[in-house]
Write a protein that holds these residues in place. Structure first.
Motif, PDB file in Angstrom:
ATOM      1  N   THR A  43       0.842  -1.196   0.000  1.00  0.00           N
ATOM      2  CA  THR A  43       0.000   0.000   0.000  1.00  0.00           C
ATOM      3  C   THR A  43       0.884   1.256   0.000  1.00  0.00           C
ATOM      4  N   GLY A  46       2.157   3.326  -4.972  1.00  0.00           N
ATOM      5  CA  GLY A  46       1.815   4.217  -6.090  1.00  0.00           C
ATOM      6  C   GLY A  46       1.133   3.543  -7.265  1.00  0.00           C
ATOM      7  N   LYS A  47       0.575   2.351  -7.055  1.00  0.00           N
ATOM      8  CA  LYS A  47      -0.044   1.600  -8.160  1.00  0.00           C
ATOM      9  C   LYS A  47      -1.172   2.413  -8.821  1.00  0.00           C
ATOM     10  N   THR A  48      -2.143   2.846  -7.996  1.00  0.00           N
ATOM     11  CA  THR A  48      -3.301   3.553  -8.569  1.00  0.00           C
ATOM     12  C   THR A  48      -2.857   4.864  -9.219  1.00  0.00           C
ATOM     13  N   SER A  49      -1.937   5.574  -8.552  1.00  0.00           N
ATOM     14  CA  SER A  49      -1.510   6.874  -9.088  1.00  0.00           C
ATOM     15  C   SER A  49      -0.865   6.718 -10.461  1.00  0.00           C
ATOM     16  N   SER A  64      -6.786   4.715  -1.198  1.00  0.00           N
ATOM     17  CA  SER A  64      -6.239   3.367  -1.110  1.00  0.00           C
ATOM     18  C   SER A  64      -7.240   2.358  -1.695  1.00  0.00           C
ATOM     19  N   THR A  65      -6.738   1.405  -2.460  1.00  0.00           N
ATOM     20  CA  THR A  65      -7.613   0.436  -3.138  1.00  0.00           C
ATOM     21  C   THR A  65      -8.025  -0.667  -2.161  1.00  0.00           C
ATOM     22  N   GLY A  87      -2.840  -3.138  -1.686  1.00  0.00           N
ATOM     23  CA  GLY A  87      -1.636  -3.654  -1.036  1.00  0.00           C
ATOM     24  C   GLY A  87      -1.655  -3.593   0.486  1.00  0.00           C
ATOM     25  N   ASP A 147      11.736  10.373  -6.916  1.00  0.00           N
ATOM     26  CA  ASP A 147      11.891  11.819  -6.682  1.00  0.00           C
ATOM     27  C   ASP A 147      12.255  12.118  -5.221  1.00  0.00           C
ATOM     28  N   LEU A 179       6.144   9.515 -10.110  1.00  0.00           N
ATOM     29  CA  LEU A 179       4.874  10.004 -10.649  1.00  0.00           C
ATOM     30  C   LEU A 179       5.095  11.147 -11.648  1.00  0.00           C
TER      31      LEU A 179
HETATM   32  N1  LIG Z   1       6.506  11.651  -4.033  1.00  0.00           N
HETATM   33  C1  LIG Z   1       5.872  10.664  -4.666  1.00  0.00           C
HETATM   34  N2  LIG Z   1       4.651  10.287  -4.261  1.00  0.00           N
HETATM   35  C2  LIG Z   1       4.022   9.295  -4.934  1.00  0.00           C
HETATM   36  C3  LIG Z   1       4.618   8.643  -6.044  1.00  0.00           C
HETATM   37  N3  LIG Z   1       3.756   7.690  -6.495  1.00  0.00           N
HETATM   38  C4  LIG Z   1       2.679   7.739  -5.693  1.00  0.00           C
HETATM   39  N4  LIG Z   1       2.821   8.694  -4.748  1.00  0.00           N
HETATM   40  C5  LIG Z   1       1.884   9.046  -3.683  1.00  0.00           C
HETATM   41  O1  LIG Z   1       1.733   7.916  -2.842  1.00  0.00           O
HETATM   42  C6  LIG Z   1       0.412   7.884  -2.301  1.00  0.00           C
HETATM   43  C7  LIG Z   1      -0.197   6.503  -2.435  1.00  0.00           C
HETATM   44  O2  LIG Z   1      -0.419   6.227  -3.792  1.00  0.00           O
HETATM   45  P1  LIG Z   1      -1.463   5.133  -4.325  1.00  0.00           P
HETATM   46  O3  LIG Z   1      -1.433   5.255  -5.817  1.00  0.00           O
HETATM   47  O4  LIG Z   1      -2.778   5.231  -3.658  1.00  0.00           O
HETATM   48  O5  LIG Z   1      -0.763   3.787  -3.854  1.00  0.00           O
HETATM   49  P2  LIG Z   1      -1.291   2.298  -4.089  1.00  0.00           P
HETATM   50  O6  LIG Z   1      -0.094   1.473  -4.372  1.00  0.00           O
HETATM   51  O7  LIG Z   1      -2.372   2.263  -5.111  1.00  0.00           O
HETATM   52  O8  LIG Z   1      -1.854   1.892  -2.647  1.00  0.00           O
HETATM   53  P3  LIG Z   1      -3.019   0.803  -2.291  1.00  0.00           P
HETATM   54  O9  LIG Z   1      -4.147   0.995  -3.238  1.00  0.00           O
HETATM   55  O10 LIG Z   1      -3.386   1.103  -0.869  1.00  0.00           O
HETATM   56  O11 LIG Z   1      -2.401  -0.554  -2.414  1.00  0.00           O
HETATM   57  C8  LIG Z   1      -0.382   8.994  -3.008  1.00  0.00           C
HETATM   58  O12 LIG Z   1      -0.482  10.098  -2.141  1.00  0.00           O
HETATM   59  C9  LIG Z   1       0.485   9.336  -4.195  1.00  0.00           C
HETATM   60  O13 LIG Z   1       0.372  10.688  -4.571  1.00  0.00           O
HETATM   61  C10 LIG Z   1       5.924   9.069  -6.456  1.00  0.00           C
HETATM   62  O14 LIG Z   1       6.538   8.564  -7.402  1.00  0.00           O
HETATM   63  N5  LIG Z   1       6.495  10.066  -5.724  1.00  0.00           N
END
Ligand SMILES: Nc1nc2c(ncn2[C@@H]2O[C@H](COP(=O)(O)OP(=O)(O)OP(=O)(O)O)[C@@H](O)[C@H]2O)c(=O)[nH]1
Ligand SMILES: [Mg+2]
Length: 206
Positions: A43, A46-49, A64-65, A87, A147, A179
């Motif tokens: 979790t 950053g999968k969804t992003s 969060s998914t 996650g 980053d 991202l």
């Molecule tokens: N600084 C930074 N933040 C990031 C990056 N990728 C994602 N984030 C941040 O990380 C946070 C979580 O991102 P999600 O995309 O929800 O992560 P996920 O893997 O889908 O999480 P689950 O769905 O809970 O499994 C968000 O606030 C994003 O903006 C990155 O490359 N750099």
């Protein structure tokens, strides 16, 4: 004898018809191949992003998914139907129930996470690489959050995750990304599509 004007017209007409057809009646573009992929990672990795950005959706307000979510991600030469599995700790134990039918795997890692989380991520990646339903598939491992100052480099990730021995003989790509770096992300997906196509051709040869 044929009248020269008529003869000229007879050759001109089919030619102009061909030009008209070529320019205006091309018909639908050839269908792009579709691949079903599974996307895993802890979790917050950053999968969804990342998937939202690839679909030109705003990655803001992403939550969060819980369970899973499916997105059709369009690329020039293929469409990837990506099933993201949430996650969080209480969801990860169900991941393997959703592996069936996958043709490739995307594993997203927060390269700046704590030692504990990095170790959990390593165990999850190792389980996935060895799972009977995934072990023969192409893997794209995204070392995300590059980053952030605390992010491990790909070399560090490769060493820490002991990828060389574990993934030997498999098709895998390890790519640093964040991202904000869509170019790196798109490049890694086009490499993944190449691996998926190779696997397709192999199946046809067999
Ligand atoms: N600084 C930074 N933040 C990031 C990056 N990728 C994602 N984030 C941040 O990380 C946070 C979580 O991102 P999600 O995309 O929800 O992560 P996920 O893997 O889908 O999480 P689950 O769905 O809970 O499994 C968000 O606030 C994003 O903006 C990155 O490359 N750099
Ligand atoms: Mg998510």
């Amino acid at each position: 004898a044929l009248c020269p004007v008529l003869l000229k017209r007879a050759t001109f007409l089919p030619l102009s018809w061909q030009c008209f057809r070529a320019l205006c009646c091309k018909g639908p573009p050839p269908a792009r191949p579709e691949y079903d992929l599974v996307c895993i990672g802890l979790t917050g990795s950053g999968k969804t992003s990342l998937l939202s950005k690839l679909c030109s959706e705003s990655p803001e307000n992403v939550v969060s998914t819980t369970g899973f979510s499916i997105k059709a991600v369009p690329f020039q030469n293929a469409i990837l139907n990506v099933k993201e599995l949430g996650g969080a700790d209480n969801i990860r134990k169900y991941w393997s129930r959703y592996y069936q039918g996958s043709q490739g795997v995307i594993f997203v890692l927060d390269s700046a996470s704590s030692e504990d989380d990095l170790e959990t991520a390593r165990n999850e990646l190792h389980s996935a690489l060895q799972h009977p339903q995934l072990c023969t598939l192409p893997f794209l491992i995204l070392a995300n959050h590059q980053d952030k100052p605390a992010a491990r480099s790909v070399q560090e990730v490769k060493k820490y995750f002991e990828l060389e021995p574990l993934a030997r003989g498999k098709r895998w790509i390890l790519q640093p990304c964040s991202l904000d770096d869509m170019d790196a992300l798109k490049d890694s997906f086009s490499q993944l599509i190449n691996l998926l196509e190779e696997k397709d051709h192999e199946a046809v040869r067999m």
